[in-house]
Motif scaffolding. Structure first.
Motif, PDB file in Angstrom:
ATOM      1  N   ARG A   1       0.817  -1.207   0.000  1.00  0.00           N
ATOM      2  CA  ARG A   1       0.000   0.000   0.000  1.00  0.00           C
ATOM      3  C   ARG A   1       0.853   1.260   0.000  1.00  0.00           C
ATOM      4  N   ALA A   2       0.738   2.056   1.041  1.00  0.00           N
ATOM      5  CA  ALA A   2       1.293   3.409   1.009  1.00  0.00           C
ATOM      6  C   ALA A   2       2.812   3.417   1.033  1.00  0.00           C
TER       7      ALA A   2
ATOM      8  N   VAL B   1       4.557   6.939   1.421  1.00  0.00           N
ATOM      9  CA  VAL B   1       5.093   8.242   1.853  1.00  0.00           C
ATOM     10  C   VAL B   1       4.511   8.614   3.215  1.00  0.00           C
TER      11      VAL B   1
ATOM     12  N   TYR C   1       4.908  12.729 -10.364  1.00  0.00           N
ATOM     13  CA  TYR C   1       3.492  12.535 -10.707  1.00  0.00           C
ATOM     14  C   TYR C   1       3.320  13.117 -12.110  1.00  0.00           C
TER      15      TYR C   1
ATOM     16  N   MET D   1       9.003   4.893  -4.939  1.00  0.00           N
ATOM     17  CA  MET D   1      10.036   3.921  -4.569  1.00  0.00           C
ATOM     18  C   MET D   1       9.810   3.415  -3.152  1.00  0.00           C
TER      19      MET D   1
ATOM     20  N   ARG E   1       8.397   1.570  -6.981  1.00  0.00           N
ATOM     21  CA  ARG E   1       6.953   1.410  -6.994  1.00  0.00           C
ATOM     22  C   ARG E   1       6.437   2.373  -8.061  1.00  0.00           C
TER      23      ARG E   1
ATOM     24  N   TYR F   1       3.006   3.501 -10.749  1.00  0.00           N
ATOM     25  CA  TYR F   1       1.557   3.404 -10.965  1.00  0.00           C
ATOM     26  C   TYR F   1       1.208   4.024 -12.313  1.00  0.00           C
TER      27      TYR F   1
ATOM     28  N   THR G   1      -3.407   9.847  -4.732  1.00  0.00           N
ATOM     29  CA  THR G   1      -2.635  10.899  -5.413  1.00  0.00           C
ATOM     30  C   THR G   1      -1.926  11.826  -4.432  1.00  0.00           C
ATOM     31  N   GLY G   2      -2.536  12.068  -3.282  1.00  0.00           N
ATOM     32  CA  GLY G   2      -1.911  13.012  -2.346  1.00  0.00           C
ATOM     33  C   GLY G   2      -1.086  12.327  -1.268  1.00  0.00           C
TER      34      GLY G   2
ATOM     35  N   TYR H   1       1.202  18.644   1.178  1.00  0.00           N
ATOM     36  CA  TYR H   1       1.883  17.368   0.894  1.00  0.00           C
ATOM     37  C   TYR H   1       2.650  16.865   2.120  1.00  0.00           C
TER      38      TYR H   1
HETATM   39  C1  PHB Z   1       3.684   4.810  -3.141  1.00  0.00           C
HETATM   40  O1  PHB Z   1       4.938   4.845  -3.137  1.00  0.00           O
HETATM   41  O2  PHB Z   1       3.040   3.754  -3.025  1.00  0.00           O
HETATM   42  C2  PHB Z   1       2.929   6.104  -3.296  1.00  0.00           C
HETATM   43  C3  PHB Z   1       3.601   7.299  -3.123  1.00  0.00           C
HETATM   44  C4  PHB Z   1       2.899   8.496  -3.252  1.00  0.00           C
HETATM   45  C5  PHB Z   1       1.553   8.461  -3.551  1.00  0.00           C
HETATM   46  C6  PHB Z   1       0.880   7.248  -3.708  1.00  0.00           C
HETATM   47  C7  PHB Z   1       1.577   6.064  -3.580  1.00  0.00           C
HETATM   48  O3  PHB Z   1       0.866   9.626  -3.687  1.00  0.00           O
END
Ligand code: PHB
Ligand code: FAS
Length: 389
Positions: free
Chosen positions: A44-45, A47, A200, A212, A219, A221, A293-294, A384
């Motif tokens: 998953r996340a 950051v 992005y 990453m 990582r 997307y 996205t954020g 952010y």
């Molecule tokens: C992630 O590294 O998985 C990632 C980073 C920033 C994002 C979303 C996903 O906004």
């Protein structure tokens, strides 16, 4: 079994809350549907905001985060050939930390035994009872029999599909939702990142994100229509699409490799109000979802937990019932600001199927404004890195 706080869900929210309560002498038990390995298997996340890092520091569980986490002083918005760097460190004095949710959850999990945090895994049919009163309880099935936990407070940290939000009467709860007409296809690979900071990108073929987990694990997307199936996306097809969408400069730095994991996740903005009903508090994805996205999802769970822990310690240690009563309004104030930021960045960086030439011009104009306005960049930067808790 009797305890002060029954926590449902052993994801980041549930474990973070459990540790914070244990550290303050508030008795609690965490009940998790899956196994610990399954929880760790979810990618998953990536950051972390300062708030999330400081909670781990407060718990003394930040050793690996400090040694393996990557402090980032900026990130990039790409629009075709143009790369707009948002210098968050210069604009806010803060950085974000790149450190996977999986690793943060692992750090929290590994500390449970030594910290005396009880987590019951493999708990089936978890149900909440009498949450409107002062003597709620949780039942679940494990080892073939039904078990019960009597608590004074229940905290739902059971994610978007858990039972806690559903336990709030329909006459009380209100849902605010926006479902996006695309999902994010994510790929994880043991290859070096194409850039030292996140990118992005808004390209005519669609959105992409270069992120990453470390200097050797990347990582990425791309956004895809909701009709897409991951089995139709070979690794090569994903790498080819990323190379186009990220633009020639970044593409030249992409190292390809086999996917360790790849999946498609739907995107939605979702808030459930209130985040407290009777003796039930909701934290994290059980109460709200943001488009990634954020980079707010995990971090919002952490700020909810910060507020919930403060309220519960005040309640159990100092008999202050007002803090619990005020939890929902306090948490929602930050939730909505993060929802706004995630929604606005999603609108700016994605091509929506129903958008026409005017909407595209609006995106180009907004990116042009951001590229040339320190005030606009500062606004993005402070959101952010995470608004104050
Ligand atoms: C992630 O590294 O998985 C990632 C980073 C920033 C994002 C979303 C996903 O906004
Ligand atoms: P979680 O969903 O992480 O944890 C809930 C826990 O409750 C789980 O362990 C679950 O097994 C358990 N549970 C569920 N039902 C239960 C039941 N009936 N009984 C007991 N336990 C139960 N956020 C970002 O910031 N960046 C990203 O890139 C990003 N990518 C994501 C990709 C996907 C596919 C998903 C689903 C989410 C993503 N998120 C991302 C958001 C995500 O990181 C969440 O915000 C974060 O996991 C929230 O943590 P929790 O609230 O603990 O919920």
């Amino acid at each position: 079994m009797k305890t002060d706080v029954a926590i449902i869900g052993a994801g980041p929210a549930g474990l973070l809350l459990g540790h914070l309560l244990r550290a303050e002498g508030v008795a609690c038990v965490v009940v998790e549907r899956q196994t610990g390995d399954y929880v760790l298997s979810r990618i998953r996340a990536g950051v972390l905001e300062r708030t999330t890092v400081s909670l781990m520091e407060r718990l003394g569980l930040d050793a690996r985060l400090k040694s393996e986490g990557l402090p980032h002083g900026g990130f990039n918005l790409a629009d075709g050939e143009r790369l707009i760097r948002i210098d968050v460190e210069a604009l806010t004095g803060q950085t974000v930390t790149v450190y996977g949710q999986t690793e943060l959850t692992r750090d929290l999990m590994d500390a449970c035994d030594e910290r005396g945090l009880e987590v019951i895994y493999d708990a089936g049919e978890v149900a909440l009872h009498d949450i409107a009163g002062d003597a709620p309880y949780v039942t679940f099935v494990r080892d073939g029999g039904e078990q019960r936990i009597d608590a004074r407070i229940i905290v739902g940290c059971d994610g978007f599909h858990g039972p806690s939000r559903q336990a709030v009467p329909a006459s009380v709860g209100q849902v605010f939702e926006r479902v996006y007409p695309f999902g994010w296809l994510g790929i994880l690979a043991d290859v070096p990142p194409c850039n030292h900071e996140l990118i992005y990108a808004n390209h005519e073929r669609g959105f992409s994100l270069a992120s990453m987990r470390s200097a050797t694990r990347s990582r990425y997307y791309i956004d895809v229509p909701l009709t897409e199936k991951i089995e139709d996306w070979s690794d090569d097809r994903i790498w080819d699409e990323l190379a186009v969408r990220l633009g020639p400069e970044a593409a030249a730095q992409i190292t390809r490799g086999p996917a360790i994991e790849k999946s498609i996740a739907p995107l939605r903005s979702f808030v459930f109000e209130p985040m407290r009903y009777g003796s039930l508090l909701l934290c994290g994805d059980s109460a709200h979802i943001v488009p990634p996205t954020g980079a707010k999802g995990l971090n919002l769970a952490a700020s909810d937990v910060h507020y919930a822990a403060e309220a519960l310690v005040a309640f159990f240690r100092h008999g202050d019932a007002d803090a619990v009563a005020g939890y929902s309004a306090r948490a929602l104030a930050r939730v909505w600001k993060s929802e706004r930021f995630s929604w606005s960045l999603t609108k700016l960086m994605h091509r929506f199927p129903d958008d026409g030439p005017f909407e595209r011009r609006m995106q180009v104009a907004e990116l042009d404004y951001i590229a040339n306005s320190e005030a606009a960049q500062r606004s993005i930067a402070e959101n952010y890195v995470g608004l104050p808790v």
